[in-house]
Scaffold this motif. Sequence first.
Motif, PDB file in Angstrom:
ATOM      1  N   LYS A 187       0.829  -1.205   0.000  1.00  0.00           N
ATOM      2  CA  LYS A 187       0.000   0.000   0.000  1.00  0.00           C
ATOM      3  C   LYS A 187       0.860   1.250   0.000  1.00  0.00           C
ATOM      4  N   GLN A 188       0.229   2.344  -0.372  1.00  0.00           N
ATOM      5  CA  GLN A 188       0.896   3.645  -0.395  1.00  0.00           C
ATOM      6  C   GLN A 188      -0.164   4.731  -0.280  1.00  0.00           C
ATOM      7  N   ASN A 189       0.092   5.704   0.564  1.00  0.00           N
ATOM      8  CA  ASN A 189      -0.833   6.835   0.735  1.00  0.00           C
ATOM      9  C   ASN A 189      -2.254   6.389   1.068  1.00  0.00           C
ATOM     10  N   GLY A 190      -2.361   5.404   1.938  1.00  0.00           N
ATOM     11  CA  GLY A 190      -3.674   4.996   2.418  1.00  0.00           C
ATOM     12  C   GLY A 190      -4.496   4.177   1.455  1.00  0.00           C
ATOM     13  N   MET A 191      -3.880   3.600   0.437  1.00  0.00           N
ATOM     14  CA  MET A 191      -4.618   2.732  -0.474  1.00  0.00           C
ATOM     15  C   MET A 191      -3.695   1.660  -1.035  1.00  0.00           C
ATOM     16  N   PHE A 192      -4.282   0.560  -1.474  1.00  0.00           N
ATOM     17  CA  PHE A 192      -3.485  -0.521  -2.024  1.00  0.00           C
ATOM     18  C   PHE A 192      -3.007  -0.172  -3.422  1.00  0.00           C
ATOM     19  N   LEU A 193      -1.850  -0.727  -3.770  1.00  0.00           N
ATOM     20  CA  LEU A 193      -1.227  -0.426  -5.056  1.00  0.00           C
ATOM     21  C   LEU A 193      -2.092  -0.919  -6.210  1.00  0.00           C
ATOM     22  N   LYS A 194      -1.899  -0.315  -7.368  1.00  0.00           N
ATOM     23  CA  LYS A 194      -2.590  -0.743  -8.583  1.00  0.00           C
ATOM     24  C   LYS A 194      -2.116  -2.141  -8.980  1.00  0.00           C
ATOM     25  N   GLN A 195      -2.870  -2.783  -9.841  1.00  0.00           N
ATOM     26  CA  GLN A 195      -2.569  -4.158 -10.216  1.00  0.00           C
ATOM     27  C   GLN A 195      -1.173  -4.313 -10.820  1.00  0.00           C
ATOM     28  N   ASP A 196      -0.763  -3.405 -11.689  1.00  0.00           N
ATOM     29  CA  ASP A 196       0.562  -3.513 -12.303  1.00  0.00           C
ATOM     30  C   ASP A 196       1.665  -3.428 -11.258  1.00  0.00           C
ATOM     31  N   ALA A 197       1.482  -2.543 -10.278  1.00  0.00           N
ATOM     32  CA  ALA A 197       2.487  -2.392  -9.224  1.00  0.00           C
ATOM     33  C   ALA A 197       2.523  -3.626  -8.327  1.00  0.00           C
ATOM     34  N   LEU A 198       1.364  -4.210  -8.056  1.00  0.00           N
ATOM     35  CA  LEU A 198       1.316  -5.430  -7.258  1.00  0.00           C
ATOM     36  C   LEU A 198       2.009  -6.575  -7.996  1.00  0.00           C
ATOM     37  N   LYS A 199       1.784  -6.657  -9.300  1.00  0.00           N
ATOM     38  CA  LYS A 199       2.452  -7.696 -10.096  1.00  0.00           C
ATOM     39  C   LYS A 199       3.965  -7.524 -10.047  1.00  0.00           C
ATOM     40  N   GLU A 200       4.419  -6.281 -10.129  1.00  0.00           N
ATOM     41  CA  GLU A 200       5.860  -6.011 -10.110  1.00  0.00           C
ATOM     42  C   GLU A 200       6.475  -6.425  -8.778  1.00  0.00           C
ATOM     43  N   LYS A 201       5.766  -6.170  -7.680  1.00  0.00           N
ATOM     44  CA  LYS A 201       6.301  -6.482  -6.358  1.00  0.00           C
ATOM     45  C   LYS A 201       6.220  -7.966  -6.014  1.00  0.00           C
ATOM     46  N   LEU A 202       5.185  -8.639  -6.505  1.00  0.00           N
ATOM     47  CA  LEU A 202       4.895  -9.977  -6.013  1.00  0.00           C
ATOM     48  C   LEU A 202       5.190 -11.109  -6.988  1.00  0.00           C
ATOM     49  N   SER A 203       5.265 -10.823  -8.275  1.00  0.00           N
ATOM     50  CA  SER A 203       5.350 -11.917  -9.242  1.00  0.00           C
ATOM     51  C   SER A 203       6.643 -12.715  -9.122  1.00  0.00           C
ATOM     52  N   GLY A 204       7.711 -12.108  -8.602  1.00  0.00           N
ATOM     53  CA  GLY A 204       8.966 -12.826  -8.449  1.00  0.00           C
ATOM     54  C   GLY A 204       9.138 -13.495  -7.096  1.00  0.00           C
ATOM     55  N   LEU A 205       8.112 -13.457  -6.261  1.00  0.00           N
ATOM     56  CA  LEU A 205       8.227 -13.975  -4.901  1.00  0.00           C
ATOM     57  C   LEU A 205       8.387 -15.497  -4.886  1.00  0.00           C
ATOM     58  N   THR A 206       7.589 -16.176  -5.680  1.00  0.00           N
ATOM     59  CA  THR A 206       7.674 -17.627  -5.824  1.00  0.00           C
ATOM     60  C   THR A 206       6.986 -18.009  -7.117  1.00  0.00           C
ATOM     61  N   ASP A 207       6.922 -19.286  -7.421  1.00  0.00           N
ATOM     62  CA  ASP A 207       6.310 -19.789  -8.649  1.00  0.00           C
ATOM     63  C   ASP A 207       4.834 -19.388  -8.706  1.00  0.00           C
ATOM     64  N   LEU A 208       4.436 -18.719  -9.790  1.00  0.00           N
ATOM     65  CA  LEU A 208       3.065 -18.226  -9.927  1.00  0.00           C
ATOM     66  C   LEU A 208       2.039 -19.348  -9.927  1.00  0.00           C
ATOM     67  N   THR A 209       2.427 -20.529 -10.387  1.00  0.00           N
ATOM     68  CA  THR A 209       1.478 -21.634 -10.470  1.00  0.00           C
ATOM     69  C   THR A 209       1.497 -22.536  -9.241  1.00  0.00           C
ATOM     70  N   LYS A 210       2.428 -22.295  -8.343  1.00  0.00           N
ATOM     71  CA  LYS A 210       2.550 -23.106  -7.129  1.00  0.00           C
ATOM     72  C   LYS A 210       1.536 -22.631  -6.082  1.00  0.00           C
ATOM     73  N   PRO A 211       0.885 -23.520  -5.373  1.00  0.00           N
ATOM     74  CA  PRO A 211      -0.007 -23.075  -4.296  1.00  0.00           C
ATOM     75  C   PRO A 211       0.742 -22.201  -3.284  1.00  0.00           C
ATOM     76  N   VAL A 212       0.155 -21.065  -2.938  1.00  0.00           N
ATOM     77  CA  VAL A 212       0.758 -20.179  -1.945  1.00  0.00           C
ATOM     78  C   VAL A 212      -0.237 -19.966  -0.813  1.00  0.00           C
ATOM     79  N   ILE A 213       0.287 -19.922   0.396  1.00  0.00           N
ATOM     80  CA  ILE A 213      -0.550 -19.767   1.576  1.00  0.00           C
ATOM     81  C   ILE A 213      -0.085 -18.551   2.351  1.00  0.00           C
ATOM     82  N   ALA A 214      -0.944 -17.565   2.480  1.00  0.00           N
ATOM     83  CA  ALA A 214      -0.631 -16.358   3.246  1.00  0.00           C
ATOM     84  C   ALA A 214      -0.968 -16.584   4.719  1.00  0.00           C
TER      85      ALA A 214
END
Length: 271
Positions: free
Chosen positions: A201-228
Amino acid sequence: MSKVFIDLKDFGAKNVRYIDTRFELGNGDAGRVMYEAGHLEGAIYWDLEKDLSDMQSIYGRHPMISKDKMTNLVEQAGLLVDDSIVIYDQGGSPFALRAYFLLEWAGFSNIHVLREGYEEAKNVLPVSDLVPNYPHTNVTLNWKDEQYIDIETVKKIVAGEIEAQLIDARSAIRYRGENEPIDAVAGHIPTALNFDWEQLKQNGMFLKQDALKEKLSGLTDLTKPVIAYCGSGVTAAPLYGSLKEAGYDNVKLYVGSYSDWIREHEVETSL
């Protein structure tokens, strides 16, 4: 790709049911007070601890509610499964996303979280201090139990019996075990990665979809089950929703989270 968040400019106010979930951790009455002082016209109020958690349960600090309680919550609100629903909180908070997860679990599909939150929305949409009274409904919910992970499944993931990636949404210092202001044991669930939900988030709101993809897409395998997960299951909900928005195909939530895990199981630290 899931579209979890919605912007004020992207929807019309007609035929939308609003759910106000404003809350303050540590001040349980604050959300209701804010709601009664003014809310989006027609909005109902769901309280994190009275409605969206089972505070009598031992399985964490904000445990999962039962199917009976969720059904009653939906019916008392006068909701139908095909309603168009927009959920909001203060903006950049985890509470609307907790409600989003529970509604998705119950089989609702036309649901979104307002990215801007109430403080922005009240300048654009009609507000009221009147509490609406909707006729109760009678619904048959289509439960998506695969989205909810319990401690037995987490144990199998940690043991390597199920392939999935745990992601800890808490701050890095809590994940590493350097500082633990809430729970009795410091550290993280073994095998988990760390991604602090505050980065979403930034300035009291969640990031736009493109920004979320940029931050999160490299975290782990996109097709692998992920548990938050997080400390109590609340701030894991923004990570859950943001992972879905960023393109992960198989996202689940461990609502019991770290506070449930440490009741009986060992942890890891990164000291």
